[in-house]
Design a protein around this motif. Structure first.
Motif, mmCIF file in Angstrom:
data_model
loop_
_atom_site.group_PDB
_atom_site.id
_atom_site.type_symbol
_atom_site.label_atom_id
_atom_site.label_comp_id
_atom_site.label_asym_id
_atom_site.label_seq_id
_atom_site.Cartn_x
_atom_site.Cartn_y
_atom_site.Cartn_z
ATOM 1 N N ILE A 67 0.856 -1.190 0.000
ATOM 2 C CA ILE A 67 0.000 0.000 0.000
ATOM 3 C C ILE A 67 0.893 1.243 0.000
ATOM 4 O O ILE A 67 1.711 1.428 0.897
ATOM 5 N N LYS A 68 0.711 2.078 -1.016
ATOM 6 C CA LYS A 68 1.553 3.269 -1.108
ATOM 7 C C LYS A 68 0.737 4.554 -1.074
ATOM 8 O O LYS A 68 1.277 5.629 -0.841
ATOM 9 N N SER A 69 -0.558 4.448 -1.325
ATOM 10 C CA SER A 69 -1.355 5.660 -1.504
ATOM 11 C C SER A 69 -2.595 5.671 -0.619
ATOM 12 O O SER A 69 -3.156 4.613 -0.308
ATOM 13 N N TYR A 70 -3.031 6.882 -0.256
ATOM 14 C CA TYR A 70 -4.263 7.022 0.516
ATOM 15 C C TYR A 70 -5.453 6.464 -0.252
ATOM 16 O O TYR A 70 -6.463 6.089 0.321
ATOM 17 N N TYR A 128 -6.512 -6.374 11.538
ATOM 18 C CA TYR A 128 -5.742 -5.130 11.622
ATOM 19 C C TYR A 128 -6.260 -4.193 10.545
ATOM 20 O O TYR A 128 -6.345 -4.582 9.374
ATOM 21 N N SER A 129 -6.606 -2.980 10.943
ATOM 22 C CA SER A 129 -7.103 -2.039 9.943
ATOM 23 C C SER A 129 -6.133 -0.872 9.774
ATOM 24 O O SER A 129 -5.416 -0.497 10.699
ATOM 25 N N PHE A 130 -6.119 -0.335 8.557
ATOM 26 C CA PHE A 130 -5.183 0.741 8.187
ATOM 27 C C PHE A 130 -5.955 1.906 7.608
ATOM 28 O O PHE A 130 -6.842 1.704 6.763
ATOM 29 N N HIS A 131 -5.615 3.119 8.064
ATOM 30 C CA HIS A 131 -6.395 4.291 7.696
ATOM 31 C C HIS A 131 -5.505 5.497 7.429
ATOM 32 O O HIS A 131 -4.411 5.582 7.966
ATOM 33 N N ALA A 132 -6.093 6.419 6.641
ATOM 34 C CA ALA A 132 -5.387 7.671 6.381
ATOM 35 C C ALA A 132 -5.745 8.725 7.418
ATOM 36 O O ALA A 132 -4.966 9.634 7.693
ATOM 37 N N THR A 133 -6.918 8.596 8.012
ATOM 38 C CA THR A 133 -7.339 9.607 8.983
ATOM 39 C C THR A 133 -7.900 8.936 10.235
ATOM 40 O O THR A 133 -8.358 7.786 10.176
ATOM 41 N N SER A 134 -7.896 9.665 11.336
ATOM 42 C CA SER A 134 -8.421 9.076 12.560
ATOM 43 C C SER A 134 -9.941 8.945 12.498
ATOM 44 O O SER A 134 -10.520 8.075 13.138
ATOM 45 N N ALA A 162 6.108 2.718 8.609
ATOM 46 C CA ALA A 162 5.121 2.277 7.620
ATOM 47 C C ALA A 162 4.330 3.510 7.183
ATOM 48 O O ALA A 162 3.569 4.070 7.964
ATOM 49 N N GLN A 163 4.552 3.911 5.931
ATOM 50 C CA GLN A 163 3.982 5.187 5.494
ATOM 51 C C GLN A 163 3.279 5.082 4.144
ATOM 52 O O GLN A 163 3.540 4.169 3.370
ATOM 53 N N PHE A 164 2.409 6.067 3.909
ATOM 54 C CA PHE A 164 1.737 6.155 2.607
ATOM 55 C C PHE A 164 1.771 7.623 2.189
ATOM 56 O O PHE A 164 2.142 8.496 2.989
ATOM 57 N N LEU A 165 1.388 7.901 0.953
ATOM 58 C CA LEU A 165 1.325 9.288 0.479
ATOM 59 C C LEU A 165 -0.107 9.794 0.577
ATOM 60 O O LEU A 165 -1.032 9.140 0.104
ATOM 61 N N ASP A 166 -0.272 10.943 1.262
ATOM 62 C CA ASP A 166 -1.629 11.491 1.381
ATOM 63 C C ASP A 166 -1.977 12.345 0.163
ATOM 64 O O ASP A 166 -1.214 12.416 -0.804
ATOM 65 N N GLU A 167 -3.140 13.015 0.210
ATOM 66 C CA GLU A 167 -3.616 13.791 -0.944
ATOM 67 C C GLU A 167 -2.660 14.912 -1.346
ATOM 68 O O GLU A 167 -2.610 15.321 -2.493
ATOM 69 N N GLN A 168 -1.893 15.389 -0.359
ATOM 70 C CA GLN A 168 -0.936 16.446 -0.660
ATOM 71 C C GLN A 168 0.412 15.888 -1.134
ATOM 72 O O GLN A 168 1.370 16.622 -1.326
ATOM 73 N N GLY A 169 0.468 14.560 -1.226
ATOM 74 C CA GLY A 169 1.720 13.945 -1.649
ATOM 75 C C GLY A 169 2.749 13.871 -0.538
ATOM 76 O O GLY A 169 3.929 13.678 -0.777
ATOM 77 N N LYS A 170 2.275 14.039 0.700
ATOM 78 C CA LYS A 170 3.201 13.961 1.831
ATOM 79 C C LYS A 170 3.154 12.572 2.454
ATOM 80 O O LYS A 170 2.106 11.931 2.483
#
Length: 582
Positions: A122-125, A161-167, A434-442
């Motif tokens: 997983i690389k992207s939001y 185990y769940s993975f999310h971009a936001t709380s 463990a990181q992904f890219l958010d909408e801002q590309g961060k």
RNA sequence: CGGGAUGUAGCGCAGUCCGGUAGCGCACUUGUCUGGGGGGCAAGUGGCCGUGGGUUCAAAUCCCGCCAUCCCGACCA
């Protein structure tokens, strides 16, 4: 199944080391066989029950959009070293070396592996959220395994185990899992209570436990008699009644108290209530930040005389990896005071003093004077000892005031922890990058949740909650068989023909039926049937000559049914039972 | 890891104090009579008595070590 061709090794006598009903019946009824401490064979009967629990879990998890995976039980040490838990987890973690002398552990839980799996894929939001689960065996080298499958070392667990971009997204999945768990335990036919909990070694923020209520439960839970508050005793708090600590402060004074060491003795001797006495305890601990060290730090804790200390709470306050009461000798060395006459007044400057909120505002209290046979009276918090580190380290008990509503009182009950849901946050994603890219590309760390269910424990809980002195009374959803057919006289051709006919028909429509075709006395068959615990027992006996057979329910109810309509009756009874809870 | 106990047939136990042919109940095998809550009778099968050492003419039994199991306290699904 035909009993004669099946393996159900029942015993006439209960194994002597079995303590609680579920363990006794699981062993006696041929569900499980112990092979080593905390390690069991699941025999055919036991496995049938486990599979039924698993099936319910699968259906509900899938319905909630979770995806099933299977991770290995052997985990390379590097993953655990990356998260840091390799050093922190202690002896409960079974560590193994392979032929190349490389370190592994037998997974007691799978956060590290799942994080590794997800970061690689997983690389992207846009790919979030994601909820993955498995049903798989774990191994925890428990300090004291007991109660059969209830606390085994090797055990089956559903972990998700769940993975999310936001709380917010985590919150939504957490809620969804809450509902899924509620549905799972309802479908298992179990009575349960949800309590807020300590998150323990897994770490993280919020967590709730699903507790099956049963007298033999290993956990104590407290809930409010008038609002929704419910918590594990390790977490439960109370609202202190402030009226206790009132009055005009008196001067601090020493009084002789020869030989009066315990709260009870001091209370009687000086004629003061427990609630005016300040209890002082000294603990040794090693902080979590000290990963490999063996050096103990000292902490002094004060709480009100009528309360017991909660070591779990204290462990959290101190962020301690190891925690133990200090020895009399340690105390003498560091505080120069004898146990029984300890107090918070004039402690050496380098000693850390923690004050429970129950004593933080105490006025005119009593406490040890740090020398033998002397106590202080007129003790006032703040004035006589610093009360700037106020904590909650007491064990709350039944009858205490509810912390969330006014007027509510807490009730205590025993429970078996079968499920636990956590909001982990970024604990593992940060330590393991463990990181992904958010909408801002961060780049952002994944926000995680984790959700476990003890499968064997759930099955055993059903026995704890529903049995008589002869065996389990299974809810139909978990029963190894839904119907058991018994002939009174195995060699009677008419009885046999009737039984064969019912058996074949029921098998063909996927009702779980066990036909006891053995040439045994009826008493033996009845006793074994009680251990199998099928909700419906069909007895084909001497009333068959009058055209009727007997329907006995495991709950005790009995009735005669005409042989000609027996099949239809069985089908409709089973259908009704199946849908009673769903 | 600390405190207490126990290891004898598949299961439950006696025998150990006071050394002298290893027993009982259940289970299992065969036969038979039975047949509505673990039935009766008869005949059988099955033991490095946890393990290693010591004492003794002789050890399940006495002595020492080890191992395992269980119960009570601190961990977790």
């Amino acid at each position: 199944m035909r009993f004669s061709q099946y393996l159900i090794p029942t015993f006439r006598e209960t194994p002597s080391d079995a303590e609680i009903p579920s363990q006794q019946f699981a062993l006696k009824g041929g569900y499980i066989k112990k092979i080593a401490v905390g390690i069991y064979d699941l025999l055919p009967l036991g496995l049938r029950v486990i599979r039924k629990v698993e099936q319910i879990i699968r259906e509900e998890m899938n319905k909630a959009g979770a995806l099933e995976v299977m991770m290995p039980s052997m985990i390379p040490a590097e993953l655990w070293q990356k998260s840091g838990r390799w050093y922190r987890y202690g002896k409960e973690l079974l560590r193994i070396k392979d032929r190349g002398d490389r370190d592994y552990c037998y997974g007691p839980t799978h956060e590290e592996v799942i994080v590794d799996l997800v970061t690689n894929n997983i690389k992207s939001y846009k790919q979030l959220p994601l909820n993955l689960y498995q049903i798989q065996n774990k191994f925890r080298d428990e300090i004291r395994p007991r109660f059969g499958l209830m606390r085994a070392r090797e055990f089956t667990m559903k972990d998700a185990y769940s993975f999310h971009a936001t709380s917010e997204c985590l919150d939504a999945t957490y809620q969804r899992m809450f509902q899924t768990y509620t549905q799972i335990f309802k479908r298992c036919g179990l009575k349960f209570r949800v309590v807020s909990a300590d998150s323990g070694a897994i770490g993280g923020n919020a967590s709730q436990e699903f507790m099956i209520t049963a007298d033999s439960g290993e956990d104590a839970i407290l809930y409010c008699d008038s609002c929704h508050y419910a918590a594990n005793i390790e977490k439960a708090t109370t609202r202190l009644t402030s009226s206790i600590h009132t009055g005009d402060p008196l001067p601090l004074k020493e009084v002789p108290t020869p030989g009066q060491r315990t709260i009870e003795e001091v209370s009687t001797f000086l004629n003061v209530p427990f609630t005016q006495i300040i209890k002082t305890l000294v603990y040794n601990f090693i902080p979590n930040s000290d990963l490999e060290g063996e050096i103990f730090s000292l902490a002094v804790v004060c709480l009100r005389g009528d309360y017991e200390l909660s070591e779990v709470k204290l462990g959290h306050v101190l962020d301690a990896r190891v925690l133990a009461l200090a020895s009399d000798r340690d105390i003498m060395d560091h505080l120069n005071a004898p146990v029984g006459f300890l107090g918070p007044i004039d402690l050496p400057a380098d000693i850390k003093l923690l004050v429970d909120d129950s004593v933080a505002s105490i006025i005119n209290g009593v406490t040890g004077a740090s020398k033998a046979d002397v106590h202080y009276v007129g003790v006032c918090a703040g004035r006589d000892f610093p009360n700037d580190i106020v904590v909650d380290v007491k064990t709350v008990r039944a009858g205490d005031a509810c912390p969330e509503c006014s007027g509510g009182k807490l009730i205590q009950e025993r429970g078996i922890e079968v499920g636990h849901i956590f909001k982990l946050g970024t604990k593992y994603s940060e330590s393991m990058q463990a990181q992904f890219l958010d909408e801002q590309g961060k780049t952002q760390p994944f926000i995680m949740g984790c959700y476990g269910i003890g499968v064997g424990r759930t099955a055993m809980s059903a026995i704890e909650q529903s049995h008589d002195d002869r065996g389990p009374i299974w809810p139909i959803q978990l029963a190894p068989f839904e119907v058991i057919i018994i002939t009174a006289k195995a060699e009677d051709t008419e009885q046999k023909a009737m039984a064969e006919d019912l058996y074949t028909k029921l098998m063909s429509i996927k009702i779980d039926v066990l036909f006891d075709d053995r040439n045994e006395r009826i008493g033996v068959k009845f006793n074994d049937a009680d251990l199998v615990g099928a909700p419906l027992r069909i007895v084909i006996g001497n009333k068959l000559s009058e055209g009727s057979i007997e329907f006995n329910f495991r709950t005790g109810e009995k009735r005669d049914v005409k042989a000609s309509i027996a099949y239809d009756e069985i089908v409709s009874i089973i259908e009704a039972l199946r849908h009673q809870i769903d």
